[in-house]
Design an enzyme around this catalytic site. Structure first.
Site, PDB file in Angstrom:
ATOM      1  N   HIS A  39      -0.639 -60.654  55.621  1.00  8.88           N
ATOM      2  CA  HIS A  39      -1.709 -59.634  54.765  1.00  8.88           C
ATOM      3  C   HIS A  39      -1.568 -58.096  54.632  1.00  8.88           C
ATOM      4  O   HIS A  39      -2.393 -57.490  54.147  1.00  8.88           O
ATOM      5  CB  HIS A  39      -3.047 -59.823  55.986  1.00  8.88           C
ATOM      6  CG  HIS A  39      -3.492 -61.301  56.077  1.00  8.88           C
ATOM      7  ND1 HIS A  39      -3.874 -62.116  55.124  1.00  8.88           N
ATOM      8  CD2 HIS A  39      -3.437 -61.877  57.008  1.00  8.88           C
ATOM      9  CE1 HIS A  39      -4.356 -63.114  55.627  1.00  8.88           C
ATOM     10  NE2 HIS A  39      -3.947 -63.291  56.956  1.00  8.88           N
ATOM     11  N   LYS A  67      -0.268 -72.131  49.945  1.00  7.98           N
ATOM     12  CA  LYS A  67      -1.323 -71.562  50.691  1.00  7.98           C
ATOM     13  C   LYS A  67      -2.670 -71.332  49.791  1.00  7.98           C
ATOM     14  O   LYS A  67      -2.416 -70.938  48.590  1.00  7.98           O
ATOM     15  CB  LYS A  67      -1.322 -70.475  51.369  1.00  7.98           C
ATOM     16  CG  LYS A  67      -2.327 -69.653  52.332  1.00  7.98           C
ATOM     17  CD  LYS A  67      -2.073 -68.625  53.311  1.00  7.98           C
ATOM     18  CE  LYS A  67      -2.983 -68.141  54.052  1.00  7.98           C
ATOM     19  NZ  LYS A  67      -2.787 -67.247  54.963  1.00  7.98           N
ATOM     20  N   HIS A 140      -5.735 -61.366  63.162  1.00  3.10           N
ATOM     21  CA  HIS A 140      -6.243 -62.707  62.150  1.00  3.10           C
ATOM     22  C   HIS A 140      -7.109 -61.942  60.990  1.00  3.10           C
ATOM     23  O   HIS A 140      -7.903 -61.233  61.291  1.00  3.10           O
ATOM     24  CB  HIS A 140      -6.914 -63.689  63.020  1.00  3.10           C
ATOM     25  CG  HIS A 140      -7.745 -64.671  62.174  1.00  3.10           C
ATOM     26  ND1 HIS A 140      -6.895 -65.562  61.448  1.00  3.10           N
ATOM     27  CD2 HIS A 140      -8.973 -64.795  62.075  1.00  3.10           C
ATOM     28  CE1 HIS A 140      -7.529 -66.368  60.902  1.00  3.10           C
ATOM     29  NE2 HIS A 140      -8.904 -65.866  61.115  1.00  3.10           N
TER      30      HIS A 140
END
Length: 143
Positions: A39, A67, A140
């Site tokens: 990310h 993904k 996350h």
């Protein structure tokens, strides 16, 4: 006897780290390291489909499957860590370790896959994101 005690302590330590969620058994990387890989791109500006195709391949998110959706944050890690200092909010899973902040991002959405070739549509923007943190570390991307 000492060796058996040492091995027992090592096993107990590993189990504790797994339980705390600080180690991901799949890649041998911590959740923080995985968050960074999937990310964070502080040097890029992103925003388009060719960026997404390149980054998704480089960051190992096209094998063994493509993904479906991923977001890259275009801020330095200090800025992202500062989000962990904002007030806690509920995560999608109900836990209370999420935090939100506004950052520059590129959202990559899978549009097609053909013989292992993943094609993505990229869109850059500045928007509010929600990340889960453990202590002071982002671990996350929630939304």
């Amino acid at each position: 006897m000492a060796l058996q005690k040492t091995l027992s302590l090592l096993l107990l330590s590993l189990l504790m780290l797994l339980w705390l969620g600080l180690v991901q058994p799949s890649y041998g990387e911590t959740m923080y390291q995985r968050f960074l890989r999937e990310h964070v791109d502080s040097t890029g500006t992103g925003g388009n489909s060719s960026y997404c195709k390149k980054m998704m391949q480089e960051r190992e998110m096209t094998r063994p499957r493509c993904k479906r959706f991923n977001t890259f944050i275009h801020e330095d890690i200090g800025t992202i860590k500062n989000i962990c200092k904002t007030p806690q909010i509920p995560c999608k899973n109900g836990k209370m370790n999420c935090h939100e902040g506004e950052v520059r991002v590129t959202d990559c959405r899978l549009t097609a896959r053909f013989r292992g070739n993943c094609r993505y549509q990229g869109r850059g923007s500045s928007r509010r994101v929600v990340i889960a943190c453990q202590g002071k570390l982002p671990v996350h991307f929630d939304k």
